[in-house]
Design an enzyme around this catalytic site. Structure first.
Site, PDB file in Angstrom:
ATOM      1  N   SER A 244      33.932  12.650 -17.440  1.00 17.55           N
ATOM      2  CA  SER A 244      33.214  13.775 -16.834  1.00 17.55           C
ATOM      3  C   SER A 244      33.505  13.814 -15.348  1.00 17.55           C
ATOM      4  O   SER A 244      33.136  12.893 -14.617  1.00 17.55           O
ATOM      5  CB  SER A 244      31.702  13.637 -17.073  1.00 17.55           C
ATOM      6  OG  SER A 244      30.994  14.539 -16.238  1.00 17.55           O
ATOM      7  N   GLY A 245      34.158  14.875 -14.899  1.00 22.72           N
ATOM      8  CA  GLY A 245      34.506  15.003 -13.484  1.00 22.72           C
ATOM      9  C   GLY A 245      33.285  14.883 -12.601  1.00 22.72           C
ATOM     10  O   GLY A 245      33.243  14.061 -11.680  1.00 22.72           O
ATOM     11  N   SER A 246      32.279  15.658 -12.892  1.00 26.73           N
ATOM     12  CA  SER A 246      31.061  15.671 -12.071  1.00 26.73           C
ATOM     13  C   SER A 246      30.201  14.433 -12.314  1.00 26.73           C
ATOM     14  O   SER A 246      29.389  14.056 -11.476  1.00 26.73           O
ATOM     15  CB  SER A 246      30.235  16.915 -12.395  1.00 26.73           C
ATOM     16  OG  SER A 246      29.706  16.816 -13.713  1.00 26.73           O
ATOM     17  N   GLY A 247      30.368  13.840 -13.512  1.00 24.52           N
ATOM     18  CA  GLY A 247      29.498  12.713 -13.865  1.00 24.52           C
ATOM     19  C   GLY A 247      28.079  13.169 -14.147  1.00 24.52           C
ATOM     20  O   GLY A 247      27.151  12.359 -14.212  1.00 24.52           O
TER      21      GLY A 247
ATOM     22  N   GLU B 122      41.056  17.191 -14.563  1.00 29.85           N
ATOM     23  CA  GLU B 122      41.519  17.113 -15.950  1.00 29.85           C
ATOM     24  C   GLU B 122      43.002  16.743 -16.023  1.00 29.85           C
ATOM     25  O   GLU B 122      43.395  15.877 -16.814  1.00 29.85           O
ATOM     26  CB  GLU B 122      41.272  18.450 -16.648  1.00 29.85           C
ATOM     27  CG  GLU B 122      39.787  18.775 -16.793  1.00 29.85           C
ATOM     28  CD  GLU B 122      39.454  20.246 -16.602  1.00 29.85           C
ATOM     29  OE1 GLU B 122      38.260  20.568 -16.498  1.00 29.85           O
ATOM     30  OE2 GLU B 122      40.393  21.072 -16.546  1.00 29.85           O
TER      31      GLU B 122
ATOM     32  N   THR C 235      27.527  15.939 -16.591  1.00 28.93           N
ATOM     33  CA  THR C 235      27.497  16.767 -17.791  1.00 28.93           C
ATOM     34  C   THR C 235      26.422  16.257 -18.750  1.00 28.93           C
ATOM     35  O   THR C 235      26.471  15.113 -19.208  1.00 28.93           O
ATOM     36  CB  THR C 235      28.878  16.731 -18.484  1.00 28.93           C
ATOM     37  OG1 THR C 235      29.891  16.888 -17.495  1.00 28.93           O
ATOM     38  CG2 THR C 235      28.996  17.829 -19.529  1.00 28.93           C
TER      39      THR C 235
ATOM     40  N   SER D 141      37.686  18.217 -20.382  1.00 34.44           N
ATOM     41  CA  SER D 141      37.653  16.756 -20.275  1.00 34.44           C
ATOM     42  C   SER D 141      37.630  16.122 -21.660  1.00 34.44           C
ATOM     43  O   SER D 141      38.202  15.058 -21.885  1.00 34.44           O
ATOM     44  CB  SER D 141      36.406  16.298 -19.499  1.00 34.44           C
ATOM     45  OG  SER D 141      36.509  16.695 -18.152  1.00 34.44           O
TER      46      SER D 141
END
Lengths: 202, 202, 202, 202
Positions: free
Chosen positions: A92-95, A167, A97, A53
């Site tokens: 951040s994909g998960s939010g 990503e 990190t 990311s």
């Protein structure tokens, strides 16, 4: 063996196309306004992300520089402090990190504006951000449209492991944002070439 | 304003899908064999690219590491010397980027195997490489299939400036290669997670 | 104007010489043992630091690689996960840098051994570390031996702003460690040259 | 074992002190003028170096940023093109590092001013540069003042392998330059802290 490569490429490309229609249009318009407003007011934009990311964030930052933005990547040598009125774009994909959250919190304390680009509107990152652009990643799709993802697009786990779909989607989303900014600002490719590194080497 | 973002995303995704069918399948199979052979023989793989091509190369290197490859990025701190039997993956759309050429030449002198990922089969980089994977970029398409690119897919210049189409295509091509390698090696997502940085922060 | 450059260089060099006699010898011996033991047991060493401390850590990591250590820099592309038995070398003058603390905590959770290189034996970083090497920086000296620092060595604030004295001292401390390791391991400069990047470019 | 660390630190510190008196004062004054003139004329400064010389260059660039200079590191994400009137600071002990030479040549073609920081006044890098600051490294000393270096200071090869003496000397030379610039510009440590990254993380 090469068929697997083609199959995964087609799946990912289809996924990105699907994502392009799922991103909330108002959230994109507001993102564009935050960026152009930073440019107009000579404010800094800092970009941050971990792992892949972060690489996608760097690719975006490079193009923003080509467009004349005052942009920096958190963690690079000459990145200055962030202050009130500046913008942090946090990817951040998960939010969730840890390091990205920690940077976003520091930016909030400095009264900067934080934009989260994440798959999860309810994630810790999204919650502390001033603005959120939700770019669906695999998990999101798997939860919401399980059948479509798995049976039709073939989004079985191994086809795009870990955060790949997020990503790749964000990479192309950011390139779409660059295209929109070029139109808004009336900047052409020739102008961008002039700012493009002529002594580059990484 | 947000429609421009969607329009560009759809165009790029369509382009990548088209590219997936245009990449020469035998060149992909040989690329996969070079990579798996490096793993089997415990040889190093070094990845190099300038600018956004370099970022795409890093995203690939990170996944190769997750798969257990002995992989390094040219220019990073702990990248060792390259020797006979090692592999250099050199990414350059034009195949003429000075710094990438310079690294590829050094690798050839060290008797390493050089794989070029480029849009131009006749470029200086392609000519000194042992193996070439041609991933079409805009210029290529503009030359060969001008009508299709411009009228049907809307590949007008500003829609994806500079090397965007090449970079996005290679990003997804490399992710396709990772998927194929997972199948070949029988490595699952869980195995990859174990190698994924647990203290990451860029 | 050039006299200021000479004056500051002499002050910093004198400071480093003084530091070399103030570092606790037992803590250095234990640091050397942790490093050689990691090499003997084929464990990974990860190095982390923010800002200029991070650059000094990278310079150390590069030399450890030349010596044959299995070393990585936190934040770079191909840095793998840290596990039980691995070593994290965390560099922070204040011992309070948020990001370094966050990485050190993650390493502790993974049961890795954490070595702090810091000016403050009572800092948060020192407290969570398994081993601490105290390298005095300006503040430390200013507190403890104010007269000597200010009047004799001329350690007035502007002469070496921010963390300069810590960073320069650690740079040379790490180079001293490399020299000691070369003797312990019987590795000569020629061996190191073989591992030195032959395709380097940052 | 720890005595070796102390011995090497003292040797390196003595070496740096000696270097501080050997650097040509006029070349330093001119270097300071080139830097302050770039600031006054709002020109960009780009810094380049390979391996550990590159890290030392980054440490310098970070402090120039703290002082308010418009400075970039070649190879980082948002580094723009270099143009007429801009300054390239190129660090290479040997003055023969291929990649640094290649960047310096590109900068010359763009009509930028090139400053070489090197041990060799007759090196290829020095020859194409507009201004040269000679910072002696081991080889230089070994050639010119062999007895002093080897017998008095104990500059035996393994004590500071490869480019260590050059790199450590340049690190502290650059910090001396920062101190001189602070005096010239009337910038204090408090001003620098304001520009210091508050969201740093590499």
């Amino acid at each position: 063996m090469s068929e697997d490569v083609v199959k995964a490429m087609v799946s990912i490309a289809s996924y990105v196309e699907k994502v392009s229609n799922e991103i909330d249009k108002e959230s994109v318009t507001r993102f564009l306004k935050i960026l152009t407003s930073a440019l107009a007011n000579k404010r800094k934009i800092l970009v941050v992300g971990a792992g892949r990311s972060g690489l996608v964030g760097k690719a975006f930052a490079m193009r923003l520089m080509h467009l004349g933005f005052n942009v920096y990547v958190v963690g690079e040598t000459i990145t200055p402090s962030i202050s009130e009125g500046d913008v942090l774009v946090a990817v951040s994909g998960s939010g969730s990190t840890q390091i990205v959250l920690s940077v976003a919190s520091a930016a909030k304390r400095a009264k900067a504006q934080v934009v989260a680009v994440t798959s999860f509107a309810e994630s810790p990152l999204a919650k502390i951000s001033d603005h959120v652009v939700v770019v669906p990643g695999r998990t999101k799709v798997a939860t919401e449209t399980d059948y479509f993802a798995r049976q039709v697009l073939g989004m079985y786990e191994p086809l795009a492991p870990l955060g790949t779909l997020f990503e790749d989607s964000v990479m192309i989303f950011f390139d779409g944002v660059i295209y929109a900014l070029m139109n808004i600002l009336g900047v052409g490719e020739e102008d961008m070439k002039k700012r493009h590194a002529n002594v580059e080497f990484v």
